[in-house]
Structure formats: C-alpha cells, structure tokens
Design a protein around this motif. Sequence first.
Motif, short mmCIF file in Angstrom:
data_model
loop_
_atom_site.label_atom_id
_atom_site.label_comp_id
_atom_site.label_asym_id
_atom_site.label_seq_id
_atom_site.Cartn_x
_atom_site.Cartn_y
_atom_site.Cartn_z
N UNK A 1 38.52 29.45 54.97
CA UNK A 1 39.66 28.79 54.33
C UNK A 1 40.60 29.84 53.73
N UNK A 2 41.90 29.65 53.96
CA UNK A 2 42.90 30.60 53.50
C UNK A 2 43.29 30.32 52.05
N UNK A 3 43.39 31.40 51.26
CA UNK A 3 43.82 31.34 49.86
C UNK A 3 44.97 32.31 49.69
N UNK A 4 45.94 31.96 48.84
CA UNK A 4 47.10 32.81 48.58
C UNK A 4 47.21 33.13 47.10
N UNK A 5 47.80 34.30 46.81
CA UNK A 5 48.03 34.72 45.44
C UNK A 5 49.22 35.65 45.40
N UNK A 6 49.83 35.80 44.22
CA UNK A 6 50.89 36.80 44.05
C UNK A 6 50.34 38.09 43.45
N UNK A 7 49.01 38.15 43.26
CA UNK A 7 48.35 39.32 42.68
C UNK A 7 47.87 40.26 43.78
N UNK A 8 48.16 41.55 43.68
CA UNK A 8 47.72 42.50 44.71
C UNK A 8 46.24 42.83 44.67
N UNK A 9 45.56 42.45 43.59
CA UNK A 9 44.12 42.69 43.47
C UNK A 9 43.51 41.58 42.62
N UNK A 10 42.31 41.17 42.97
CA UNK A 10 41.57 40.16 42.22
C UNK A 10 40.14 40.63 42.02
N UNK A 11 39.49 40.13 40.99
CA UNK A 11 38.07 40.42 40.80
C UNK A 11 37.25 39.43 41.62
N UNK A 12 35.98 39.75 41.81
CA UNK A 12 35.10 38.83 42.49
C UNK A 12 35.06 37.47 41.81
N UNK A 13 35.05 37.47 40.48
CA UNK A 13 35.03 36.22 39.73
C UNK A 13 36.31 35.41 39.96
N UNK A 14 37.47 36.08 40.00
CA UNK A 14 38.73 35.38 40.25
C UNK A 14 38.76 34.77 41.65
N UNK A 15 38.19 35.47 42.62
CA UNK A 15 38.15 34.94 43.99
C UNK A 15 37.25 33.70 44.02
N UNK A 16 36.05 33.80 43.42
CA UNK A 16 35.13 32.67 43.41
C UNK A 16 35.72 31.47 42.68
N UNK A 17 36.49 31.72 41.62
CA UNK A 17 37.09 30.63 40.84
C UNK A 17 38.09 29.81 41.65
N UNK A 18 38.65 30.38 42.69
CA UNK A 18 39.62 29.67 43.54
C UNK A 18 38.94 28.72 44.53
#
Length: 101
Positions: free
Chosen positions: A35-52
């Motif tokens: 599944x595709x996810x989008x963000x305006x942030x150039x880097x995310x933490x593992x926790x931020x990715x899982x939260x999406x």
Amino acid sequence: MFGREAALGVDNRGEQMGDKQNGHQETYFFFVGGKKYETDQPALTGLQIKARVADWDSSHDLVLEGHGNDPDRIIGDDERVSLNKDKGPLRFSSTPKANFG
C-alpha cells in the motif's frame, strides 16, 4: 551537517530539510505491504511509518526490503529512514518479531 545526519536528510539541529523554495513542498512516498503512503517529510522514524498503517500489528517488526544485493533489515522505532528517491520508493513489510526463547 556531517555523516549520518546528512545521509538521512536531517540538519545538525535535528530538523528535517525540504525544498520549501518558492512555497514548493516535495512529496515523498513509500510502500508498506504493497500500500502506498505519502508524506511531505524527507525522513521518518520507524514508529512514524508504523503509525500511518491503520491496522499495524504491534507484535510485528517493520522490515525495509533491501535493494539489489542488500539484505532486508528491521527498522527500529527510533531509527530515521530517508525517503529520498535516489533508489526508487522504499518498500517495507511487516514480520512477526523474532522469538529466540
């Protein structure tokens, strides 16, 4: 900015860098379980990715699929991952946590 921070797109104050020139904000995207996810942030933490991920199983690890001959690897909750598009979009999967007991 040096070393790991530069590679991850984070400046020496821990702030994320983006292309905000002329009001333009770049969009970054990645995949989790196809599944595709989008963000305006150039880097995310593992926790931020899982939260999406709406139905993330907390008993699973986040795994970054390796590029080419690179092996897959587990991404920790505090680990920052650059979403720069130099190798194409990053692909993540969910796998049960290893139990060596």
